[in-house]
Design an enzyme around this catalytic site. Structure first.
Site, PDB file in Angstrom:
ATOM      1  N   GLY A  72       0.820  -1.205   0.000  1.00 51.41           N
ATOM      2  CA  GLY A  72       0.000   0.000   0.000  1.00 51.41           C
ATOM      3  C   GLY A  72       0.850   1.250   0.000  1.00 51.41           C
ATOM      4  N   ILE A 148      -1.380  -9.813  -4.469  1.00 52.38           N
ATOM      5  CA  ILE A 148      -1.606 -10.487  -3.187  1.00 52.38           C
ATOM      6  C   ILE A 148      -2.844 -11.374  -3.267  1.00 52.38           C
ATOM      7  CG2 ILE A 148      -2.258 -10.116  -0.769  1.00 52.38           C
ATOM      8  CD1 ILE A 148      -0.358  -7.747  -0.732  1.00 52.38           C
ATOM      9  N   ARG A 169     -11.150  -3.810  -9.182  1.00 56.11           N
ATOM     10  CA  ARG A 169     -11.744  -2.547  -9.624  1.00 56.11           C
ATOM     11  C   ARG A 169     -12.382  -2.677 -11.005  1.00 56.11           C
ATOM     12  NH1 ARG A 169      -7.569   2.250  -9.943  1.00 56.11           N
ATOM     13  NH2 ARG A 169      -6.690   0.763 -11.441  1.00 56.11           N
ATOM     14  N   ARG A 228      -6.385  -2.971   4.592  1.00 56.36           N
ATOM     15  CA  ARG A 228      -6.165  -1.832   5.479  1.00 56.36           C
ATOM     16  C   ARG A 228      -7.388  -1.684   6.363  1.00 56.36           C
ATOM     17  NH1 ARG A 228      -1.588  -2.249   4.367  1.00 56.36           N
ATOM     18  NH2 ARG A 228      -0.129  -0.675   3.522  1.00 56.36           N
ATOM     19  N   HIS A 275      -1.263  -6.614  12.631  1.00 55.11           N
ATOM     20  CA  HIS A 275      -0.699  -6.146  11.360  1.00 55.11           C
ATOM     21  C   HIS A 275       0.656  -6.806  11.098  1.00 55.11           C
ATOM     22  CE1 HIS A 275      -0.684  -2.549   8.334  1.00 55.11           C
ATOM     23  NE2 HIS A 275      -0.208  -3.662   7.794  1.00 55.11           N
ATOM     24  N   GLY A 277       1.041  -9.177   8.503  1.00 50.54           N
ATOM     25  CA  GLY A 277       1.013  -9.836   7.203  1.00 50.54           C
ATOM     26  C   GLY A 277       2.321  -9.727   6.454  1.00 50.54           C
TER      27      GLY A 277
END
Length: 313
Positions: A72, A148, A169, A228, A275, A277
């Site tokens: 990200g 991912i 998307r 996120r 968090h 990952g």
């Protein structure tokens, strides 16, 4: 003019860096290693708060590339407005896929098979036997089918699933099957036993998992967030968890870090990891390989990899 490269690792620890650049170590310390105006390539410190990552950017008048070590880029995007046109922002595609996909499978299996309850039972010397859900024969929906999401499906393949549905998307076709657009989520959610979030945080995905999204999930479904925290509306998720209708496994939360006393800590049916990952033993060698490749490309004026956007474009 000095051509400084700011690295969150000591240059002597990275084999293969090109000559001709002045490598400076900065991992978010209060004091900058040099004048930010001389930095031409900024490697953002890893797993530091956004305020730390963005702090030198307004002074980086010569920078030509900003390289994150995360998939990200939302933690640096607010300060891109301070940079001159033409600066390339690159992410760490290829660094975190394996680790994040591993954790995703860990969270799914631990949640379905009741592992958190077994750990609590062990602490109390209680033998908590019984029947628990299997991953086999389940339908899994992956929301955010980039590198991912694809790596997650790689690791789901041996588990004899009934179906994997993919959402991104935009619509496209892959070797494994179709990728559906976000607009088709309402029709896909009611069929999914496990919903995995692996989408980047953007204006279109912030709050994507709201009360309407959650209400379409089937009773007993598991929501897994390795994306996120702000992709999920925490208040709406709490309402569903407290009703007992769905369960969740979260590697990211909103707020983050989750403060003491927050109701999400003790909500029924939730498994929380802090968090983790990306930060594993797989991170450092992959991150160093990425930086060596990118900086050699930079010196040789070759196209950089993983360009997310170019300022002013």
């Amino acid at each position: 003019m000095t051509s400084d490269v700011w690295l969150p690792f000591h240059a002597g620890e990275i084999d293969g860096l090109p000559e001709g650049l002045n490598y400076l170590f900065w991992d978010g310390d209060q004091q900058f290693p040099a004048d930010p105006a001389d930095c031409v390539f900024y490697v953002v410190p890893y797993m530091k708060p956004p305020a730390v990552s963005q702090r030198p950017m307004s002074e980086m008048t010569s920078v030509r590339a900003v390289q994150t070590l995360s998939a990200g880029v939302d933690h640096v995007q607010p300060s891109l407005k301070f940079l001159r046109p033409g600066v390339q922002l690159c992410n760490a595609r290829g660094v975190h896929e394996a680790s994040t996909a591993e954790l995703t499978l860990t969270l799914i299996l631990a949640s379905l098979r009741g592992v958190p309850g077994f750990v609590r039972g062990q602490d109390k010397e209680e033998w908590r036997s019984g029947f628990y859900p299997a991953l086999a024969d389940k339908t899994v929906l992956i929301v955010g089918y980039g590198s991912i999401g694809s790596a997650i499906e790689d690791r789901l393949a041996p588990f004899e699933l009934a179906r994997v549905a993919r959402v991104a998307r935009s619509e496209r076709t892959t070797a494994r099957g179709p990728v559906h657009p976000l607009t088709e989520l309402p029709s896909l959610l009611p069929e999914a036993d496990v919903v995995i979030l692996s989408t980047p945080l953007t204006n279109s995905t912030r709050g994507l998992v709201n009360a309407g999204f959650l209400s379409r999930m089937k009773d007993g479904a598991l929501l897994v967030n390795v994306a996120r925290g702000p992709v999920v509306d925490t208040k709406a998720l709490l309402a569903e968890l407290e009703s007992g209708r769905i369960t969740a496994a979260l590697d990211v939360t909103d707020p983050e870090p989750l403060p003491q006393g927050h109701p999400l800590w003790h909500a029924p049916g939730v498994l929380i990891s802090p968090h983790v990952g990306g930060p594993t033993s797989a991170f450092l060698p992959r991150a160093k390989r990425l930086l060596v490749d990118q900086l050699n490309r930079f010196v040789n004026r070759e196209p950089l990899r993983n360009v997310v956007l170019t300022t002013g474009a």
